[in-house]
Scaffold this active site. Structure first.
Site, mmCIF file in Angstrom:
data_model
loop_
_atom_site.group_PDB
_atom_site.id
_atom_site.type_symbol
_atom_site.label_atom_id
_atom_site.label_comp_id
_atom_site.label_asym_id
_atom_site.label_seq_id
_atom_site.Cartn_x
_atom_site.Cartn_y
_atom_site.Cartn_z
ATOM 1 N N HIS A 233 0.849 -1.194 0.000
ATOM 2 C CA HIS A 233 0.000 0.000 0.000
ATOM 3 C C HIS A 233 0.887 1.246 0.000
ATOM 4 C CE1 HIS A 233 -2.847 3.055 1.244
ATOM 5 N NE2 HIS A 233 -3.817 2.205 0.932
ATOM 6 N N ARG A 276 -3.302 1.105 -3.898
ATOM 7 C CA ARG A 276 -2.926 -0.308 -4.065
ATOM 8 C C ARG A 276 -3.600 -0.848 -5.312
ATOM 9 N NH1 ARG A 276 -6.659 -2.935 0.735
ATOM 10 N NH2 ARG A 276 -7.793 -1.020 1.180
ATOM 11 N N LYS A 279 -7.485 -0.677 -6.902
ATOM 12 C CA LYS A 279 -8.305 0.249 -6.127
ATOM 13 C C LYS A 279 -8.421 1.567 -6.904
ATOM 14 C CE LYS A 279 -9.800 -0.287 -2.613
ATOM 15 N NZ LYS A 279 -10.226 -0.544 -1.253
ATOM 16 N N ASP A 282 -7.000 8.376 -5.807
ATOM 17 C CA ASP A 282 -7.310 9.236 -4.655
ATOM 18 C C ASP A 282 -6.224 10.301 -4.588
ATOM 19 O OD1 ASP A 282 -7.436 10.398 -2.103
ATOM 20 O OD2 ASP A 282 -8.003 8.534 -1.106
ATOM 21 N N CYS A 284 -4.893 11.959 -2.276
ATOM 22 C CA CYS A 284 -3.867 11.940 -1.220
ATOM 23 C C CYS A 284 -2.651 11.108 -1.640
ATOM 24 C CB CYS A 284 -4.422 11.485 0.117
ATOM 25 S SG CYS A 284 -5.002 9.790 0.170
ATOM 26 N N TYR A 285 -2.854 10.125 -2.526
ATOM 27 C CA TYR A 285 -1.708 9.326 -2.985
ATOM 28 C C TYR A 285 -0.792 10.120 -3.931
ATOM 29 C CZ TYR A 285 -4.483 5.658 -0.909
ATOM 30 O OH TYR A 285 -5.226 4.914 -0.022
ATOM 31 N N ASP A 337 -10.355 14.007 -2.492
ATOM 32 C CA ASP A 337 -9.902 12.693 -2.944
ATOM 33 C C ASP A 337 -10.159 12.532 -4.450
ATOM 34 O OD1 ASP A 337 -10.562 10.030 -3.716
ATOM 35 O OD2 ASP A 337 -11.249 9.435 -1.748
ATOM 36 N N ASP A 344 -11.372 18.305 2.646
ATOM 37 C CA ASP A 344 -10.928 18.191 4.043
ATOM 38 C C ASP A 344 -9.461 18.588 4.088
ATOM 39 O OD1 ASP A 344 -9.150 15.712 3.958
ATOM 40 O OD2 ASP A 344 -10.996 14.905 3.128
ATOM 41 N N HIS A 347 -6.786 15.883 2.714
ATOM 42 C CA HIS A 347 -6.620 15.831 1.259
ATOM 43 C C HIS A 347 -6.049 17.138 0.713
ATOM 44 C CE1 HIS A 347 -9.046 12.162 1.649
ATOM 45 N NE2 HIS A 347 -8.289 11.783 0.637
HETATM 46 C C1 FPP Z 1 -6.304 2.225 3.181
HETATM 47 O O1 FPP Z 1 -7.409 2.935 3.221
HETATM 48 C C2 FPP Z 1 -5.267 2.990 3.977
HETATM 49 C C3 FPP Z 1 -4.359 2.398 4.694
HETATM 50 C C4 FPP Z 1 -4.326 0.939 4.782
HETATM 51 C C5 FPP Z 1 -3.303 3.171 5.450
HETATM 52 C C6 FPP Z 1 -2.707 4.299 4.691
HETATM 53 C C7 FPP Z 1 -1.488 4.829 5.335
HETATM 54 C C8 FPP Z 1 -1.098 6.069 5.157
HETATM 55 C C9 FPP Z 1 -1.899 7.014 4.311
HETATM 56 C C10 FPP Z 1 0.189 6.572 5.739
HETATM 57 C C11 FPP Z 1 -0.001 7.357 6.989
HETATM 58 C C12 FPP Z 1 1.265 8.031 7.328
HETATM 59 C C13 FPP Z 1 1.650 8.467 8.536
HETATM 60 C C14 FPP Z 1 2.891 9.261 8.639
HETATM 61 C C15 FPP Z 1 0.923 8.185 9.793
HETATM 62 P P1 FPP Z 1 -8.623 2.614 2.234
HETATM 63 O O2 FPP Z 1 -8.869 1.147 2.132
HETATM 64 O O3 FPP Z 1 -9.744 3.477 2.692
HETATM 65 O O4 FPP Z 1 -8.087 3.218 0.873
HETATM 66 P P2 FPP Z 1 -7.689 2.556 -0.535
HETATM 67 O O5 FPP Z 1 -8.934 1.966 -1.105
HETATM 68 O O6 FPP Z 1 -7.227 3.751 -1.326
HETATM 69 O O7 FPP Z 1 -6.604 1.558 -0.298
HETATM 70 ZN ZN ZN Z 2 -7.360 9.882 0.346
#
Ligand code: FPP
Ligand code: ZN
Length: 422
Positions: A233, A276, A279, A282, A284-285, A337, A344, A347
């Site tokens: 991820h 990942r 998926k 978004d 934030c990535y 996102d 927010d 993001h």
């Molecule tokens: C999946 O969310 C998200 C995670 C499994 C964790 C993500 C980790 C970070 C963003 C790093 C954080 C950093 C610090 C410094 C604390 P989801 O399943 O809602 O999203 P997805 O579908 O995009 O994978």
């Molecule tokens: Zn996001």
């Protein structure tokens, strides 16, 4: 500097996933993916109808107003972030520094006083006054205080107690729990390594076996998972890679496999990144994934990789800028996102951080800009390891590296780590 104003969507024009996404077999995932692509097509066609020149604009003033208000007043929607209040300080202050908006002295001092109330008597920072210390708000609070970058802000950090807290969450196998009695994952190693370097409390003992543990999170996909054996991820991959950079052990990763994994996470239609495999995109990535490319570029350069560009990262910087500027901006300020989502501060921070990565190549010595749209779209550069502006990193290091390590007051601090020298 390259001004970039080539035709909109040149990146994805020939890659509509309508054809590619499911090989004709519909699944929940492929239906969601097609919905997102249709919403993005719609955003682009509306944009093309409304603008004669295809040059997306950063809504600078709207973002500034949204952020400025957030430092003083938050809506009820933020009640659920009561245990993440230092994060709100960091997200807003970092967004403001990227926009090159100064923080008024009185506001900076109020933030310092608030964060000092979040500092735990046992060391480290908690999510709010009276809560338990936790590595995530500790990272956010230290970053926020370094962005403010004054004697007042630096002096808030009790380095001796911070080191005690880090030692209290360290596990015998090299990993860290997020808080005493809490969960282990690779975020904690990054939070600990980041605050320990910035405040000059990094000792070899503190990170004994940590690199080995992080390396065990790289899986067959090439990216890193939160703990060994799970799915790769972007959030965890960034944390693990940045922590290894701080510890000087990034060369021990399979760098080529990581590169292949992360570049494959940039969406062929949307231009933004997914977190990942299979998926959705978004905003934030834009930082968690694209922020890996500067780390990888440097690591491969150190390995003697000779084919590296001296002008660009190994991802489609223009396509990412298009995604952020066209699909992630709320017209009233703040970023999101994906189209249709609410704005927010999280993001807003990570979309702007990713936009900055996509605009700036290089470091302080070698720097090349690639700004999509007008010069007014330009953000300040961000440090790809800490995600605060590089000058603020240097200033904090200069300040804290004059102070002795807290566990041995007779010794001056060690020299700044290798990744900070250039
Ligand atoms: C999946 O969310 C998200 C995670 C499994 C964790 C993500 C980790 C970070 C963003 C790093 C954080 C950093 C610090 C410094 C604390 P989801 O399943 O809602 O999203 P997805 O579908 O995009 O994978
Ligand atoms: Zn996001």
């Amino acid at each position: 500097m390259d001004g970039v104003s080539t035709p909109l969507r040149c990146f994805n024009e020939y890659h509509s996933a309508e054809m590619l996404v499911d090989d004709g077999v519909e699944t929940v995932t492929s239906v969601e993916q097609k919905k997102v692509e249709r919403s993005i097509k719609e955003v682009i066609s509306v944009y093309k109808q409304m603008h004669s020149l295809p040059e997306p604009t950063l809504l600078r003033e709207q973002h500034y107003q949204y952020l400025k208000k957030g430092l003083r007043h938050l809506s009820d929607a933020y009640e659920c972030l009561d245990a993440s209040r230092p994060w709100l300080c960091f997200w807003i202050l970092h967004s403001l520094e990227l926009l090159e908006e100064p923080i008024p002295t009185a506001v900076a001092s109020d933030v310092c006083q608030f964060l000092s109330r979040c500092q735990s008597p046992t060391g480290g920072f908690s999510g709010g006054p009276g809560q338990h210390a936790h590595l995530a708000p500790t990272y956010a609070a230290v970053n926020a205080l370094c962005i403010i970058g004054t004697e007042e802000s630096y002096n808030i950090i009790d380095r001796k107690k911070l080191l005690d807290f880090l030692l209290s969450v360290k596990q015998p196998n090299g990993s860290f729990v997020m808080h005493v009695g809490g969960e282990v994952d690779v975020r904690s190693a990054y939070c600990a390594a980041s605050v320990a370097t910035l405040t000059n409390i990094l000792t070899p003992k503190l990170f004994e076996d940590t690199a080995t543990w992080i390396l065990s999170c790289q899986n067959w996909e090439g990216g890193l998972s939160g703990v060994p054996g799970l799915e790769a991820h972007g959030g965890y991959t960034f944390c693990g890679t940045a922590a290894l950079v701080i510890l000087g052990k990034e060369h021990m990763l399979d760098l080529k496999a990581l590169l292949r994994w992360v570049v494959s996470r940039q969406m062929r239609f949307e231009g933004g990144f997914q977190g990942r495999s299979n998926k959705l995109v978004d905003g934030c990535y834009s930082f968690w994934q694209a922020g890996l490319l500067p780390l990888l570029h440097r690591a491969l350069f150190k390995e003697g990789e000779s084919e590296l560009s001296r002008r660009r990262w190994m991802f489609e910087q223009q396509a990412l800028q298009e995604y952020i500027l066209l699909c992630c901006q709320n017209p009233g300020g703040g970023l999101v996102d994906k189209p249709g989502k609410s704005r927010d501060f999280y993001h807003t921070c990570y979309c702007l951080s990713g936009l900055s990565i996509a605009q700036h190549f290089g470091n302080m010595d070698l720097h090349h800009e690639m700004i999509l749209g007008e010069e007014e779209n330009r953000l300040a550069p961000t440090h790809p390891v800490y995600n605060i502006c590089p000058e603020k990193v240097s200033k904090a290091l200069q300040h804290f590296h004059q102070l002795p390590l807290p566990d041995d007051s007779r010794q001056p601090g060690p020299p700044a780590p290798d990744h900070l020298q250039s």
